[in-house]
Design a protein around this motif. Structure first.
Motif, short mmCIF file in Angstrom:
data_model
loop_
_atom_site.label_atom_id
_atom_site.label_comp_id
_atom_site.label_asym_id
_atom_site.label_seq_id
_atom_site.Cartn_x
_atom_site.Cartn_y
_atom_site.Cartn_z
N GLY A 297 11.97 5.48 5.40
CA GLY A 297 11.49 4.37 4.83
C GLY A 297 10.97 4.60 3.64
O GLY A 297 10.12 5.67 3.52
N VAL A 298 10.94 3.90 2.37
CA VAL A 298 10.22 3.98 1.20
C VAL A 298 9.83 2.70 0.72
O VAL A 298 10.68 1.65 0.58
N THR A 299 8.42 2.52 0.37
CA THR A 299 8.13 1.31 -0.51
C THR A 299 7.66 1.79 -1.77
O THR A 299 6.96 2.78 -1.96
N TRP A 300 7.88 1.05 -2.73
CA TRP A 300 7.36 1.27 -4.15
C TRP A 300 6.74 -0.11 -4.60
O TRP A 300 7.32 -1.33 -4.49
N TYR A 301 5.77 0.34 -5.47
CA TYR A 301 4.93 -1.11 -6.02
C TYR A 301 4.59 -0.65 -7.44
O TYR A 301 4.11 0.46 -7.70
N PRO A 302 4.53 -1.67 -8.27
CA PRO A 302 3.93 -1.34 -9.75
C PRO A 302 2.60 -0.94 -9.50
O PRO A 302 1.65 -1.28 -8.64
N MET A 303 2.00 -0.05 -10.20
CA MET A 303 0.63 0.22 -10.59
C MET A 303 -0.45 -0.83 -10.38
O MET A 303 -1.51 -0.77 -9.98
N THR A 304 0.06 -2.16 -10.89
CA THR A 304 -1.07 -3.30 -10.96
C THR A 304 -0.75 -4.18 -9.60
O THR A 304 -1.78 -5.07 -9.86
N ILE A 305 -0.08 -3.77 -8.37
CA ILE A 305 0.02 -4.41 -7.36
C ILE A 305 -0.52 -3.63 -6.27
O ILE A 305 -0.09 -2.47 -6.21
N GLY A 306 -1.30 -4.26 -5.38
CA GLY A 306 -1.85 -3.48 -4.32
C GLY A 306 -0.84 -3.61 -3.18
O GLY A 306 -0.17 -4.37 -3.09
N ARG A 307 -0.97 -2.56 -2.30
CA ARG A 307 0.17 -2.35 -1.14
C ARG A 307 -0.58 -3.14 -0.17
O ARG A 307 -1.69 -3.12 0.37
N SER A 308 0.62 -3.43 0.93
CA SER A 308 -0.07 -4.18 2.16
C SER A 308 -0.03 -3.49 3.17
O SER A 308 1.17 -2.92 3.67
N ILE A 309 -1.22 -3.08 3.71
CA ILE A 309 -1.52 -2.31 5.09
C ILE A 309 -0.73 -3.14 6.22
O ILE A 309 0.02 -2.25 7.09
N ASP A 310 -0.73 -4.51 6.35
CA ASP A 310 0.02 -4.89 7.40
C ASP A 310 1.43 -4.65 7.35
O ASP A 310 2.18 -4.49 8.29
N GLU A 311 2.11 -4.80 6.00
CA GLU A 311 3.38 -4.42 6.15
C GLU A 311 4.16 -2.92 6.42
O GLU A 311 4.89 -2.94 6.91
N MET A 312 2.94 -2.17 5.83
CA MET A 312 3.19 -0.83 6.36
C MET A 312 3.13 -0.51 7.98
O MET A 312 4.11 0.12 8.27
N VAL A 313 2.24 -1.26 8.41
CA VAL A 313 2.16 -1.28 10.10
C VAL A 313 3.39 -1.65 10.68
O VAL A 313 3.98 -1.25 11.43
#
Length: 127
Positions: free
Chosen positions: A57-73
């Motif tokens: 799996g891979v998730t990509w976010y723009p540099m201006t948007i924080g990543r969601s730890i809950d979504e990673m889990v």
């Protein structure tokens, strides 16, 4: 590991690891970063790599948007739950939620006389 994850025990297990790659060795090994790149500032991605080294799996976010730890889990749990192919996990799935039954693999099975009308979206309680 990042500081946030070190402080929050729900993200730590004996079998998974979350790494930061300041040397860019992992990124280069998987072809995520060009060999000539001076840094990884253009990479804002999370990769889910199984024990055999396969990217699952891979998730990509723009540099201006924080990543969601809950979504990673959630994604890690969904990848583990569906790994054997016996079920699919729908968007927003959480452990214990209903799962999807894999649809028929042939047109004949999907449209046959015994096929349910909702052959493409059948749910069942999770184990």
């Amino acid at each position: 590991m990042t500081g946030h994850m070190e402080r929050d025990r729900r993200y730590r297990t004996d079998r998974e690891c979350i790494i930061e790659d300041p040397s860019m060795a992992v990124g280069r090994a998987y072809g995520m970063i060009d060999d000539d790149a001076a840094d990884a500032s253009a990479v804002r991605a999370t990769y889910f790599i199984d024990p055999e080294g396969v990217i699952r799996g891979v998730t990509w976010y723009p540099m201006t948007i924080g990543r969601s730890i809950d979504e990673m889990v959630r994604m890690l749990a969904a990848l583990k739950r569906s790994a054997d192919g016996s079920v699919l996990t729908p968007a927003g799935w959480q452990p214990g939620d209903d799962v999807l039954v894999p649809p028929a693999q042939t047109a004949e099975t999907a449209i046959g006389d015994d096929a349910p009308a909702d052959w493409f979206h059948q749910t069942q309680p999770d184990r």
